[in-house]
Enzyme design. Structure first.
Site, mmCIF file in Angstrom:
data_model
loop_
_atom_site.group_PDB
_atom_site.id
_atom_site.type_symbol
_atom_site.label_atom_id
_atom_site.label_comp_id
_atom_site.label_asym_id
_atom_site.label_seq_id
_atom_site.Cartn_x
_atom_site.Cartn_y
_atom_site.Cartn_z
ATOM 1 N N SER A 134 0.814 -1.325 -0.015
ATOM 2 C CA SER A 134 -0.027 0.060 0.094
ATOM 3 C C SER A 134 0.689 1.284 0.178
ATOM 4 C CB SER A 134 -0.773 -0.044 1.237
ATOM 5 O OG SER A 134 -1.669 1.243 1.397
ATOM 6 N N TYR A 160 -1.879 5.559 -4.504
ATOM 7 C CA TYR A 160 -3.019 6.595 -4.122
ATOM 8 C C TYR A 160 -2.799 7.806 -5.079
ATOM 9 C CZ TYR A 160 -5.772 4.266 -0.591
ATOM 10 O OH TYR A 160 -6.728 3.347 -0.094
ATOM 11 N N THR A 174 -6.002 2.697 -6.815
ATOM 12 C CA THR A 174 -7.251 2.417 -6.305
ATOM 13 C C THR A 174 -7.929 3.688 -6.540
ATOM 14 O OG1 THR A 174 -6.048 1.439 -4.255
ATOM 15 C CG2 THR A 174 -8.153 2.520 -3.826
ATOM 16 N N LYS A 191 -8.641 -0.804 -8.971
ATOM 17 C CA LYS A 191 -9.279 -1.346 -7.766
ATOM 18 C C LYS A 191 -10.141 -0.451 -7.283
ATOM 19 C CE LYS A 191 -8.007 -2.842 -3.212
ATOM 20 N NZ LYS A 191 -8.511 -1.536 -2.519
ATOM 21 N N HIS A 198 -13.706 -1.609 -1.072
ATOM 22 C CA HIS A 198 -12.617 -1.149 -0.302
ATOM 23 C C HIS A 198 -13.074 -1.864 1.146
ATOM 24 C CE1 HIS A 198 -9.242 1.782 -0.391
ATOM 25 N NE2 HIS A 198 -9.343 1.491 1.086
HETATM 26 C C1 GLV Z 1 -7.168 2.791 3.604
HETATM 27 O O1 GLV Z 1 -6.857 2.302 2.472
HETATM 28 C C2 GLV Z 1 -8.047 2.477 4.478
HETATM 29 O O2 GLV Z 1 -9.069 1.823 3.830
HETATM 30 O O3 GLV Z 1 -8.035 2.892 5.503
#
Ligand code: GLV
Length: 387
Positions: free
Chosen positions: A107, A130, A156, A252, A276
């Site tokens: 991530s 991100y 994402t 995603k 998510h």
């Molecule tokens: C980050 O991706 C979260 O969902 O906190």
């Protein structure tokens, strides 16, 4: 040591071992948590078709995701703050994934940096991006992922702003934790975790701290997502990022057939049907319920993966039999990591594999290619008529 037979066993140990604020961070959905709950309860509605007297020898769960060989159709999802669940958590999880033969996705919001993970693993991993307002920073992140030989960029799309998870606000979530009386009282009961954390220098956001300017509180996820994330992200920008990266791209956070068609137009290599983990738009449909319509729209033209709600090998089997080419697990590996470090992630993968393999056999199937919708009993109206 208790006998560990399922992912829930790992979760129980995880809950005991890891500070409450990080357990709560993983175990939360946004607002009422309806989507978070339905991600798992909708999987339960689908049943499996038992078949008998089929030769079940020589079974294999091996397949490919975006052209990479995988031991089973599972990748480790990008999970923020993984290095707070266990010291150097991203490195431990990446190592377990590489030994098992499944992809690991790092991530942007990780504790260990891209370089940390690259130095401590041998196989290329995937990097989740991100997009931030600071374009230079995004470009540098892409360059860093390239230099680390990441084999796919996972962009994402469903977190331009952060969904509200009540517990994180109440707990004052931060990395490293701020030492308030409440946090200290909880940390005092987490000796094993604390000792390991004292042994590492990696205790804040490794890809951010020292790389981004102008964040008021670099330890607070909430602060820097609010300040830094790019609210103007659109398909044009996604196309530009794809061009800049030049390698494989996975998009995603697709939950709608129209967005899946846009992802196809942009030329993505795969999409992840995802909400998510129920952490963003509460009230959104579960991933497994959204999957059929997306497959109908684009399934023959692009690889479709799924995350959100997978807690067992049977869930993986259901998603793949429905038509997904792969799945991502987040919480299921985090439980293992928090419970027992790298060994716990390996245990989680072994549990999922065994559950999937045994269920395949009892459904009379030996390979991933043999899985299809005819393995599933899907209740009438499962997809629903939403107007
Ligand atoms: C980050 O991706 C979260 O969902 O906190």
């Amino acid at each position: 040591m208790p006998v560990i037979t399922c992912i829930d066993d790992l979760k129980r140990i995880y809950e005991r071992r890891v500070p409450r604020m990080f357990y709560d961070y993983a175990e939360s959905g946004s607002w009422t948590e309806q989507t978070f709950r339905e991600n798992t309860s909708d999987f339960d509605q689908i049943r499996l078709r038992q078949r008998v007297a089929v030769d079940m020898s020589g079974r294999s769960t091996k397949t490919q995701m975006i052209g990479e060989d995988v031991a089973m159709p599972v990748a480790l999802a990008p999970v923020g703050l993984t290095g707070m669940q266990s010291a150097d958590g991203e490195i431990k999880a990446a190592r377990a994934a590489e030994k098992f033969g499944v992809p690991f996705t790092l991530s942007t919001m990780s504790i260990c940096s891209i370089e940390d993970v690259a130095e401590n693993t041998e196989r290329p991993f995937w990097f989740q991006l991100y997009t931030m307002k600071d374009e230079d920073y995004v470009n540098r992140l892409i360059e860093r992922a390239r230099a680390a030989k990441c084999s796919a960029l996972v962009i994402t799309l469903d977190l331009q702003i952060l969904g509200q998870r009540h517990k994180d606000l109440k707990n004052g979530l931060s990395a490293p934790p701020k030492l308030t009386p409440k946090t200290l009282a909880n940390l005092a009961t987490k000796w094993g975790w604390g000792l390991e954390m004292l042994g590492t220098k990696r205790r804040s956001f490794g890809n951010i701290v020292g790389h981004v300017k102008g964040i008021t509180d670099p330890s607070s996820l909430m602060a820097w997502t609010g300040e830094q994330f790019d609210p103007t992200l659109d398909w044009g920008k996604i196309a530009k990022i794809k061009e800049k990266w030049g390698g494989k791209v996975i998009l995603k956070g697709i939950l709608d057939a129209e967005d899946a068609k846009m992802a196809l137009k942009v030329g993505a290599d795969a999409i992840v049907v995802s909400n998510h983990g129920g952490r963003q738009l509460d009230g959104a449909i579960s991933s497994i319920r959204a999957l059929p319509a997306i497959l109908d729209a684009v399934g023959d033209q692009i690889e479709v993966h799924l995350d959100s709600g997978i807690r067992s090998g049977q869930d993986i089997l259901k998603a793949v039999a429905m038509g997904a080419k792969g799945t991502f697990i987040g919480r299921a590996f985090v439980y293992g990591l928090g419970a027992m470090g790298e060994r716990g992630v390996t245990t989680a993968l072994e549990i999922l594999h065994k559950e999937m393999d045994t269920s395949m056999a009892l459904c009379g199937r030996r390979t991933i290619d043999e899985l299809g919708r005819d393995v599933l009993l899907i209740p009438e109206g499962f997809e629903g008529r939403w107007q």
